[in-house]
Design an enzyme around this catalytic site. Structure first.
Site, short mmCIF file in Angstrom:
data_model
loop_
_atom_site.label_atom_id
_atom_site.label_comp_id
_atom_site.label_asym_id
_atom_site.label_seq_id
_atom_site.Cartn_x
_atom_site.Cartn_y
_atom_site.Cartn_z
N PRO A 166 45.81 4.85 54.54
CA PRO A 166 45.18 3.62 55.06
C PRO A 166 44.08 3.99 56.04
O PRO A 166 44.31 4.76 56.97
CB PRO A 166 46.34 2.91 55.76
CG PRO A 166 47.26 4.01 56.16
CD PRO A 166 47.15 5.05 55.10
N MET A 167 42.88 3.46 55.83
CA MET A 167 41.74 3.78 56.70
C MET A 167 40.97 2.49 56.99
O MET A 167 40.52 1.81 56.07
CB MET A 167 40.83 4.82 56.03
CG MET A 167 41.46 6.19 55.89
SD MET A 167 40.43 7.35 54.93
CE MET A 167 40.82 6.84 53.24
N CYS A 186 48.48 4.55 64.90
CA CYS A 186 47.09 4.33 65.32
C CYS A 186 47.00 4.36 66.85
O CYS A 186 47.69 3.60 67.53
CB CYS A 186 46.58 3.01 64.79
SG CYS A 186 44.87 2.67 65.29
N LYS A 223 54.87 4.70 59.39
CA LYS A 223 53.91 5.79 59.52
C LYS A 223 53.72 6.09 61.00
O LYS A 223 53.39 5.19 61.78
CB LYS A 223 52.57 5.42 58.89
CG LYS A 223 51.58 6.57 58.81
CD LYS A 223 50.32 6.16 58.05
CE LYS A 223 49.42 7.36 57.77
NZ LYS A 223 48.85 7.95 59.00
N HIS A 246 52.15 11.87 60.22
CA HIS A 246 50.86 12.50 60.47
C HIS A 246 51.12 13.70 61.36
O HIS A 246 51.61 13.55 62.49
CB HIS A 246 49.92 11.51 61.15
CG HIS A 246 48.52 12.01 61.30
ND1 HIS A 246 47.43 11.17 61.38
CD2 HIS A 246 48.01 13.27 61.36
CE1 HIS A 246 46.33 11.89 61.49
NE2 HIS A 246 46.66 13.17 61.50
N ASN A 257 51.03 13.90 56.13
CA ASN A 257 49.63 13.49 56.23
C ASN A 257 48.94 14.33 57.29
O ASN A 257 49.56 14.76 58.25
CB ASN A 257 49.61 11.99 56.59
CG ASN A 257 48.22 11.47 56.91
OD1 ASN A 257 48.04 10.72 57.86
ND2 ASN A 257 47.23 11.85 56.14
N GLY A 258 47.64 14.56 57.09
CA GLY A 258 46.84 15.23 58.12
C GLY A 258 46.20 16.51 57.63
O GLY A 258 46.91 17.48 57.36
N GLY A 259 44.87 16.53 57.50
CA GLY A 259 44.15 17.74 57.19
C GLY A 259 44.32 18.27 55.78
O GLY A 259 43.95 19.41 55.50
N ARG A 278 40.55 11.50 54.81
CA ARG A 278 39.10 11.71 54.90
C ARG A 278 38.50 12.28 53.63
O ARG A 278 37.38 11.93 53.25
CB ARG A 278 38.77 12.61 56.08
CG ARG A 278 38.99 11.97 57.43
CD ARG A 278 38.35 12.78 58.55
NE ARG A 278 38.70 14.18 58.52
CZ ARG A 278 39.82 14.69 59.04
NH1 ARG A 278 40.69 13.89 59.62
NH2 ARG A 278 40.06 15.98 58.99
#
Length: 378
Positions: free
Chosen positions: A14-15, A109, A151, A189, A229-231, A252
């Site tokens: 989700p972004m 977030c 999350k 994350h 999640n992450g990188g 990303r």
């Protein structure tokens, strides 16, 4: 790892200002094989309990991927933000009635605006509150088959300890539930969140990735399904993480290059290259969807165009972004009716005009480059 309850092992994160219904439609056209779970932008729970957006078809279409819910609902996740069990309960009950099959609570977030609403990453400071919210969400989803997930980050501020994260997850996943309620899934994350001093963008880059902390939790909570999640930004990293986690989430990389999903289709899910959609076919289907969305809901062309700014790649992509921007600006100044918020030219026609102009510029520059090479070699 927990026994998988779904075959999907890759997710689009989700972004905010990215994974709107139009971007999700584009990603699904690029990858139509059902291999990737698609997540919406975060929607505040009180948009349903107080804003009543579900009673306004245009507002609902701006927030929920209604087209994907028609035939892909099992693989769409709607993320909500809330600090109120009551608001969360009503939001989930409404979403279930709309056909949503997966709902996530945002506890990751770190933005200042989100903190001021007492939700997002700041909720990790109060795991009992999160447990109450999750309990209300599970109750609202009871018997529907809708899965609830949380999350979160691996830590907040100075505390990235195993004890902190283990305590949070134990509280959130370990509460007594009704026998008809499904277990809570966790998306981790693998960075801590700094609630002060870093912007949301910096919070996605500055805190050091700590995958080992995430996998420590995977080993500890063997009956819980974990998404890491992450990188994660390459096929190799996806494959490596899938050896240890139930699923991986990619953010990303997909935002910058949605065609990465097609690469995963081929190299992770073994989709033959001959079955991969061409850019031309994807663009034709997307503009058809966009025109229908504008006609039905009055969706602004600027919103419909946003996913296309990352659709084209390389030098052609740069030219296309330039000409698409010019074309939309010209259309608004010449053909836009402020009275009924409509254009006299269809979105698809404007995109094709931009494509032709970009192709011409690209061909011209290629000829000039070839001429320079020939001159140097003479």
């Amino acid at each position: 790892m927990a026994t998988l309850v779904r075959r999907l092992r890759t997710s689009v994160a989700p972004m905010i200002d990215v994974t709107d219904p139009y971007f999700l439609r584009l990603t699904r056209l690029i990858s139509p094989f059902g291999n990737h779970q698609l997540w919406t932008e975060m929607i505040h729970a009180n948009a349903f309990s107080r804003g009543r957006i579900h009673l306004d078809s245009a507002k609902l279409a701006q927030n929920l991927p209604l087209r994907e819910l028609e035939d892909f609902a099992d693989n769409v996740v709607v993320q909500i933000g809330s600090s109120s069990p009551q608001d969360a309960h009503e939001a989930v009950a409404t979403l279930v009635r709309l056909g949503v099959r997966n709902i996530n609570l945002n506890c990751g977030c770190p933005s200042r605006n989100v903190q001021m609403g007492a939700f997002g990453a700041v909720l990790m400071k109060t795991p009992n509150v999160v447990a109450d919210i999750v309990g209300a969400m599970s109750e609202a989803a009871r018997g529907s088959g809708c899965r609830i997930s949380v999350k979160c980050r691996i830590g907040i501020d100075e505390d990235e300890s195993s004890e902190f994260l283990h305590g949070f997850l134990s509280t959130v996943t370990g509460q007594t539930r009704h026998k008809d309620e499904l277990p809570i899934d966790i998306v981790l994350h693998a960075r801590r969140a700094w609630l002060n001093g870093l912007s949301p963008k910096q919070n996605r880059l500055v805190p050091v990735l700590n995958y080992e902390r995430a996998y420590e939790m995977v080993r500890s909570f063997t009956s819980t399904s974990f998404v890491v999640n992450g990188g994660i930004d390459s096929v190799d990293s996806v494959v490596e993480h899938l050896k240890l986690a139930d699923s991986v989430m990619i953010g990303r990389k997909v935002r910058e290059d949605p065609w990465f999903l097609s690469l995963l289709d081929q190299q992770v899910y073994n989709v033959p290259e001959r079955m991969v959609p061409t850019p031309e076919s994807v663009l034709a289907q997307y503009t058809q969807f966009a025109d229908a969305s504008h006609e039905t809901y009055g969706t602004r062309y600027s919103v419909l165009a946003r996913p296309l700014f990352v659709f084209f790649r390389g030098r052609m992509g740069k030219a296309m972004r330039t000409h698409l921007g010019w074309t939309l600006t010209k259309a608004k100044s010449q053909n836009f009716s402020h009275k009924n918020a409509t254009y006299s030219v269809q979105f698809g026609e404007l995109v094709q005009e931009a494509v032709h102009a970009a192709n011409a510029e690209y061909a011209s520059r290629s000829r000039a480059s070839d001429a320079e090479v020939a001159e140097v070699g003479a």
